[in-house]
Design a protein around this motif. Sequence first.
Motif, PDB file in Angstrom:
ATOM      1  N   VAL A 183     123.286 -49.862  98.929  1.00  0.00           N
ATOM      2  CA  VAL A 183     122.001 -49.155  99.032  1.00  0.00           C
ATOM      3  C   VAL A 183     122.148 -47.645  98.853  1.00  0.00           C
ATOM      4  N   GLY A 184     123.201 -47.215  98.151  1.00  0.00           N
ATOM      5  CA  GLY A 184     123.223 -45.833  97.698  1.00  0.00           C
ATOM      6  C   GLY A 184     124.433 -44.985  98.008  1.00  0.00           C
ATOM      7  N   VAL A 185     125.213 -45.324  99.040  1.00  0.00           N
ATOM      8  CA  VAL A 185     126.299 -44.430  99.417  1.00  0.00           C
ATOM      9  C   VAL A 185     127.378 -44.346  98.341  1.00  0.00           C
ATOM     10  N   LEU A 186     127.662 -45.447  97.657  1.00  0.00           N
ATOM     11  CA  LEU A 186     128.697 -45.419  96.627  1.00  0.00           C
ATOM     12  C   LEU A 186     128.256 -44.629  95.398  1.00  0.00           C
ATOM     13  N   GLN A 187     126.961 -44.450  95.238  1.00  0.00           N
ATOM     14  CA  GLN A 187     126.441 -43.677  94.124  1.00  0.00           C
ATOM     15  C   GLN A 187     126.239 -42.204  94.494  1.00  0.00           C
ATOM     16  N   ARG A 188     125.821 -41.928  95.737  1.00  0.00           N
ATOM     17  CA  ARG A 188     125.485 -40.556  96.129  1.00  0.00           C
ATOM     18  C   ARG A 188     126.658 -39.790  96.726  1.00  0.00           C
ATOM     19  N   ARG A 260     121.774 -33.359  89.429  1.00  0.00           N
ATOM     20  CA  ARG A 260     122.909 -34.184  89.839  1.00  0.00           C
ATOM     21  C   ARG A 260     123.187 -35.297  88.842  1.00  0.00           C
ATOM     22  N   ASP A 261     122.146 -35.852  88.250  1.00  0.00           N
ATOM     23  CA  ASP A 261     122.295 -37.027  87.394  1.00  0.00           C
ATOM     24  C   ASP A 261     122.083 -36.739  85.910  1.00  0.00           C
ATOM     25  N   HIS A 262     122.015 -35.463  85.542  1.00  0.00           N
ATOM     26  CA  HIS A 262     121.761 -35.109  84.141  1.00  0.00           C
ATOM     27  C   HIS A 262     122.677 -33.976  83.708  1.00  0.00           C
ATOM     28  N   SER A 263     122.688 -33.728  82.419  1.00  0.00           N
ATOM     29  CA  SER A 263     123.508 -32.642  81.887  1.00  0.00           C
ATOM     30  C   SER A 263     122.920 -31.291  82.286  1.00  0.00           C
ATOM     31  N   VAL A 264     123.746 -30.248  82.142  1.00  0.00           N
ATOM     32  CA  VAL A 264     123.267 -28.902  82.449  1.00  0.00           C
ATOM     33  C   VAL A 264     122.051 -28.553  81.602  1.00  0.00           C
ATOM     34  N   GLN A 265     122.098 -28.875  80.317  1.00  0.00           N
ATOM     35  CA  GLN A 265     120.969 -28.538  79.451  1.00  0.00           C
ATOM     36  C   GLN A 265     119.709 -29.305  79.828  1.00  0.00           C
ATOM     37  N   ASN A 266     119.874 -30.584  80.146  1.00  0.00           N
ATOM     38  CA  ASN A 266     118.707 -31.347  80.586  1.00  0.00           C
ATOM     39  C   ASN A 266     118.116 -30.765  81.864  1.00  0.00           C
ATOM     40  N   GLY A 267     119.005 -30.320  82.768  1.00  0.00           N
ATOM     41  CA  GLY A 267     118.535 -29.703  84.000  1.00  0.00           C
ATOM     42  C   GLY A 267     117.807 -28.399  83.739  1.00  0.00           C
TER      43      GLY A 267
END
Length: 281
Positions: A183-188, A260-267
């Motif tokens: 429920v998320g800990v392994l991803q976050r 956190r989940d995207h590239s610098v440019q996307n951010g």
Amino acid sequence: MRRFLKGLCYHSLIRNSAPKCRLQSSLPSFSHINVANPRKHIYAVELNRPEKSNALNLVLWSELGQCFRLLSSLESCRCIVLSGNGKNFCSGIDLVDFMTNIAGTMSSKSDVSRRALFAEGIVRRFQDDITAVELCNKPVIAAVHNGCIGAGLNLITACDVRICTSDAWFQLKEVDIGIAADVGVLQRMPKIVANDSFMREISFTARKVSSDEALKQGLVSTVYADRESMMKEVLHLASTIASKSPVAVQGTKKALVYARDHSVQNGLDQVGDDEEACIHT
């Protein structure tokens, strides 16, 4: 969602001479969550199954999602403090409740594929209710004392800021009950602690992590001597956040989660598009 809010104030601070809390009557009541408004624009959400060390049963799990979705849309809320009532912050999933209310239904399914489909639906619901904390557009501060185990650790990794007491300890317990944390800990958490070896070690071994180690690894930002001092300081921190422009703070949280989940440019593109809202305020 069954009764109007009880007149229960944010117990950890109120019992130590703080001003009386204000409760938001427009919010519904919950069976296993206390919600209070201890200061202007600050909402305190407290896990309230102390007799079970705040183990997450189906009701509490669902109420978490409901509560944070409601607070996300509540204009008077600018910052949220999440804590636990009783001996521990959270002892993980309530296995007795799970076996009583889920395992029996699952086993009644006629074949493996139907059981798998049912299990997937349950896991998705649990994931969504934890993710509701992350998607809440208000900053969420987790104030942890004593045990934070399994689902509790999953929960705090969805928060924006984590602080704890010196007696706090953390444990990713899932491998000891024969499952992978789902429920998320392994991803976050790997993106929080930035130490892949440490993350894998505690995931594979289910060993306890002390407050000092949690601070060293970046899981928490501050460790306090005791619960009283932690609750006093967390309200000060929340007040500081709540004093800032809500448009700026909420835009900042959105940008951080997105980055956190995207590239610098996307951010950069995302925050550039959203910044127009701040410029026009």
